[in-house]
Write a protein that holds these residues in place. Sequence first.
Motif, PDB file in Angstrom:
ATOM      1  N   ALA A 266      46.634  36.290  41.575  1.00 19.32           N
ATOM      2  CA  ALA A 266      46.655  36.126  43.036  1.00 19.32           C
ATOM      3  C   ALA A 266      48.069  35.808  43.523  1.00 19.32           C
ATOM      4  O   ALA A 266      48.542  36.384  44.514  1.00 19.32           O
ATOM      5  N   GLU A 267      48.748  34.900  42.818  1.00 14.77           N
ATOM      6  CA  GLU A 267      50.097  34.497  43.233  1.00 14.77           C
ATOM      7  C   GLU A 267      51.129  35.597  42.977  1.00 14.77           C
ATOM      8  O   GLU A 267      52.043  35.801  43.768  1.00 14.77           O
ATOM      9  N   LYS A 268      50.951  36.315  41.890  1.00 15.39           N
ATOM     10  CA  LYS A 268      51.896  37.388  41.566  1.00 15.39           C
ATOM     11  C   LYS A 268      51.792  38.522  42.584  1.00 15.39           C
ATOM     12  O   LYS A 268      52.799  39.089  43.022  1.00 15.39           O
ATOM     13  N   LEU A 269      50.564  38.861  42.976  1.00 16.23           N
ATOM     14  CA  LEU A 269      50.345  39.931  43.961  1.00 16.23           C
ATOM     15  C   LEU A 269      50.551  39.437  45.390  1.00 16.23           C
ATOM     16  O   LEU A 269      50.793  40.228  46.288  1.00 16.23           O
ATOM     17  N   ASN A 270      50.410  38.100  45.574  1.00 14.00           N
ATOM     18  CA  ASN A 270      50.307  37.490  46.905  1.00 14.00           C
ATOM     19  C   ASN A 270      49.080  38.054  47.630  1.00 14.00           C
ATOM     20  O   ASN A 270      49.149  38.549  48.763  1.00 14.00           O
ATOM     21  N   ALA A 271      47.925  37.958  46.935  1.00 12.90           N
ATOM     22  CA  ALA A 271      46.661  38.504  47.443  1.00 12.90           C
ATOM     23  C   ALA A 271      45.674  37.378  47.739  1.00 12.90           C
ATOM     24  O   ALA A 271      45.479  36.497  46.902  1.00 12.90           O
ATOM     25  N   PRO A 272      45.029  37.391  48.915  1.00 13.30           N
ATOM     26  CA  PRO A 272      43.986  36.406  49.215  1.00 13.30           C
ATOM     27  C   PRO A 272      42.803  36.535  48.249  1.00 13.30           C
ATOM     28  O   PRO A 272      42.589  37.603  47.652  1.00 13.30           O
ATOM     29  N   VAL A 273      42.037  35.433  48.126  1.00 12.58           N
ATOM     30  CA  VAL A 273      40.936  35.379  47.159  1.00 12.58           C
ATOM     31  C   VAL A 273      39.654  34.926  47.846  1.00 12.58           C
ATOM     32  O   VAL A 273      39.640  33.930  48.573  1.00 12.58           O
ATOM     33  N   VAL A 274      38.565  35.678  47.622  1.00 13.08           N
ATOM     34  CA  VAL A 274      37.226  35.246  48.041  1.00 13.08           C
ATOM     35  C   VAL A 274      36.383  35.074  46.776  1.00 13.08           C
ATOM     36  O   VAL A 274      36.682  35.658  45.742  1.00 13.08           O
ATOM     37  N   GLU A 275      35.342  34.240  46.892  1.00 14.65           N
ATOM     38  CA  GLU A 275      34.524  33.953  45.710  1.00 14.65           C
ATOM     39  C   GLU A 275      33.038  34.116  46.023  1.00 14.65           C
ATOM     40  O   GLU A 275      32.615  33.924  47.167  1.00 14.65           O
ATOM     41  N   THR A 276      32.279  34.427  44.989  1.00 11.95           N
ATOM     42  CA  THR A 276      30.819  34.420  45.104  1.00 11.95           C
ATOM     43  C   THR A 276      30.350  32.978  44.951  1.00 11.95           C
ATOM     44  O   THR A 276      31.134  32.092  44.601  1.00 11.95           O
ATOM     45  N   LEU A 277      29.067  32.740  45.171  1.00 12.01           N
ATOM     46  CA  LEU A 277      28.513  31.382  45.027  1.00 12.01           C
ATOM     47  C   LEU A 277      28.795  30.821  43.632  1.00 12.01           C
ATOM     48  O   LEU A 277      29.279  29.700  43.475  1.00 12.01           O
TER      49      LEU A 277
END
Length: 383
Positions: free
Chosen positions: A229-240
């Motif tokens: 995530a940090e290397k790409l600078n990409a936001p993260v969503v998660e499942t339950l």
Amino acid sequence: MTNHALSGAQVMLDCLKREGVDTIFGYPGGSAIPLFDALLDSNIKMVLSRHEQGATHMADGYARATGKVGVVLVTSGPGATNTFTGIYTALMDSSPIVVLAAQTTTPNLGKDAFQECDTSGMTFAAVKHSFLVKDPNDLSRVVKEAFHIARSGRPGPVLIDLPKDVTAGNCTASFSDEIDLPGYKIPAHADPEDVAKAAALLKKSTKPLLLVGHGAIISNASRQVKELAEKLNAPVVETLLGLGAFPETHPLSLGMLGMHGTAYANKAVLECDLIMSIGSRWDDRIVGKIEEFCKDATIIHVDIDPAEEGKILQPDAFLCGDAKLVLEQLLPLVSRLDTEDWVKTCQTYKKRYPLTYPKQGGLRMQHIISTVYELTKGKAIVT
């Protein structure tokens, strides 16, 4: 080592200890008496439930909280059938449990004996594998294989059907460390071509989104997810069940998506140009209307279970393997993306649609949960 004077039940308990079992959840009954007798002389703790379904849920919860295999011990017939709801829960949530279900004696199998049912046959659709043991000398091998299947690859429930004469009879076989499971292959690293394809797709993205599921937690891939995530600078969503795989306090975290998720996570899903699922099965609670879900976005799917490929959504790249190992393959091939505007947009949504609740009036559930979190500094396991 040969066991000349041990009963099948005593050998079972010794095998369980060799697998690191320190706790069993269950409820006694006639066909299970040899196993409960053997438990008396064992230092394995027995947790008595009020119902077999409860015992199975307890073992499932124990497995999730400890990372070890949860073990259930019940009697034949209704004792075994009462476990099915808990077994299927473990299957749906990839939770490693082993259910020891006592059974009528082998001469009575198939004869509608007292409290008899085809437990192994009835559970085939709810388990990774079912065993029916007809010879006490097979017990050591079966236990070894059952635990291996339960905890390896995509974890899940395994049932061992144990006729009373097998657990009461003498076992003279040596302890087995052999596993003979033809056809049971556990994916590790993904095909390098698929990894390279995923890296090329990521390189083109300006609005990437990482979707982190339970598989990331099972494979202990949290560090690799954060690094990606940090290397790409990409936001993260998660499942339950993926919650906790990525720090909720991280600026790139958008929390849980789907029908029970945050508004800002769902806004990001709606607008991303690439979504990469790491250990999620595209559950209907997060996908909703399939033809509308990320319809213009590139889809990358990382999963250890080959049966998940194209089951719900057809991915542009499918990386079959252990999430941690696959991310370690992918990390050297990717670099920071041009996502500054995208990340700012997502953070704007977080401010615009925050999770709030009114503080005035009666005591609210959110207030209680928030206070428990503060008092325990986030360290408590809450059920």
